[in-house]
Design an enzyme around this catalytic site. Structure first.
Site, PDB file in Angstrom:
ATOM      1  CG  HIS A  64      10.709 -31.012  -2.444  1.00  0.00           C
ATOM      2  ND1 HIS A  64      10.535 -29.662  -2.704  1.00  0.00           N
ATOM      3  CD2 HIS A  64      12.046 -31.193  -2.412  1.00  0.00           C
ATOM      4  CE1 HIS A  64      11.705 -29.069  -2.821  1.00  0.00           C
ATOM      5  NE2 HIS A  64      12.643 -29.987  -2.646  1.00  0.00           N
ATOM      6  CG  ASP A 110       7.431 -28.118  -2.433  1.00  0.00           C
ATOM      7  OD1 ASP A 110       7.446 -28.872  -1.442  1.00  0.00           O
ATOM      8  OD2 ASP A 110       8.413 -27.939  -3.176  1.00  0.00           O
ATOM      9  CB  SER A 203      14.763 -27.846  -1.483  1.00  0.00           C
ATOM     10  OG  SER A 203      14.711 -28.065  -2.857  1.00  0.00           O
TER      11      SER A 203
END
Length: 251
Positions: A64, A110, A203
């Site tokens: 992402h 992911d 992230s």
């Protein structure tokens, strides 16, 4: 999609939940020249996500973290302070290799590899063996340049925080209360029954247990880093070792 500097999250369609990508909550600054495997994934020269060096020419991060539109993704390696980047030696152009089954964070997969334009001299971090299981309450560390509080801002100096893993059944219970079913192949750690965890801008960074990168920071709840609320979610790397190892099956 996430917005640079403020929302570094993938906004999930028809969902208020957003992907995790920020700073470390209740953590400490790491000493210079430590955690040399840590990478800053940047778009147009601005930090958007973390990452980590697994081979001399491969950085692993979250899928992402791919900005897609108007993107000029590069990687910075070799500094814990993003205000001190030697453009000639620390910045790398990359080729993106995102897992082909990734749609959004709640559907899993992911994970993304970034092939560097040249080999790095930084220290790599070990990956787990295929399908290695992580027990609940395992002590781990997560690091990043993300927010230190909800709706904050990314920081220049790398920070880290100690978190413990949470078994799948315990992890799913608080997520069920907010009507979310967790994807397969994830690890839960931090953010629940503790005020410590990852946040926006973190992230793509690694969850490190026993000197092994076992997870990739994926998402939290509604960009809310005012913990405790629900566990932070990480992509479970051991389930993707074959994908990492065999180039023809990667993308």
């Amino acid at each position: 999609m996430y917005r640079l500097h403020k929302l570094l999250f993938l906004v999930l369609a028809c969902s208020v939940q957003k992907a995790l990508g920020g700073e470390i909550i209740k953590g400490n600054e790491v000493p210079p020249k430590s955690l040399q495997y840590m990478a800053s994934v940047q778009n147009n020269g601005k930090h958007i996500c973390g990452g980590f060096l697994i081979r001399k020419d491969i950085v692993l991060t979250a899928a992402h973290c791919d900005p897609k539109k108007n993107s000029n993704v590069t990687v910075v390696l070799g500094t814990h302070d993003l205000s001190k980047v030697n453009e000639r030696t620390m910045r790398y152009n990359v080729k993106k290799c995102k897992h082909r089954d990734f749609k959004n964070t709640l559907n899993g997969n992911d994970i993304m590899m970034l092939k560097l334009s040249r080999p790095s001299t930084m220290t790599t971090i070990k990956l787990p063996k295929r399908n290695m299981k992580i027990k609940g309450n395992t002590p781990c560390v997560v690091a990043g340049w993300g927010f230190t509080r909800s709706n904050g801002a990314v920081v220049d100096k790398l920070r880290e925080v100690n978190v413990a893993t949470i078994d799948r059944r315990t992890c799913q219970q608080p997520w069920t209360k907010v009507k979310k079913t967790l994807p397969a192949n994830i690890i839960c750690a931090g953010g629940y029954r503790t005020d410590k965890g990852a946040c926006q801008g973190d992230s793509g960074g690694p969850l490190v247990c026993n000197k092994t990168a076992v997870g990739i920071v994926s998402f939290n709840l509604n960009s809310d880093c005012t913990y405790p609320n629900v566990p932070n979610i990480y992509t479970e790397i051991s389930k993707f070792v074959a994908w990492i190892d065999y180039p023809k099956k990667r993308c």
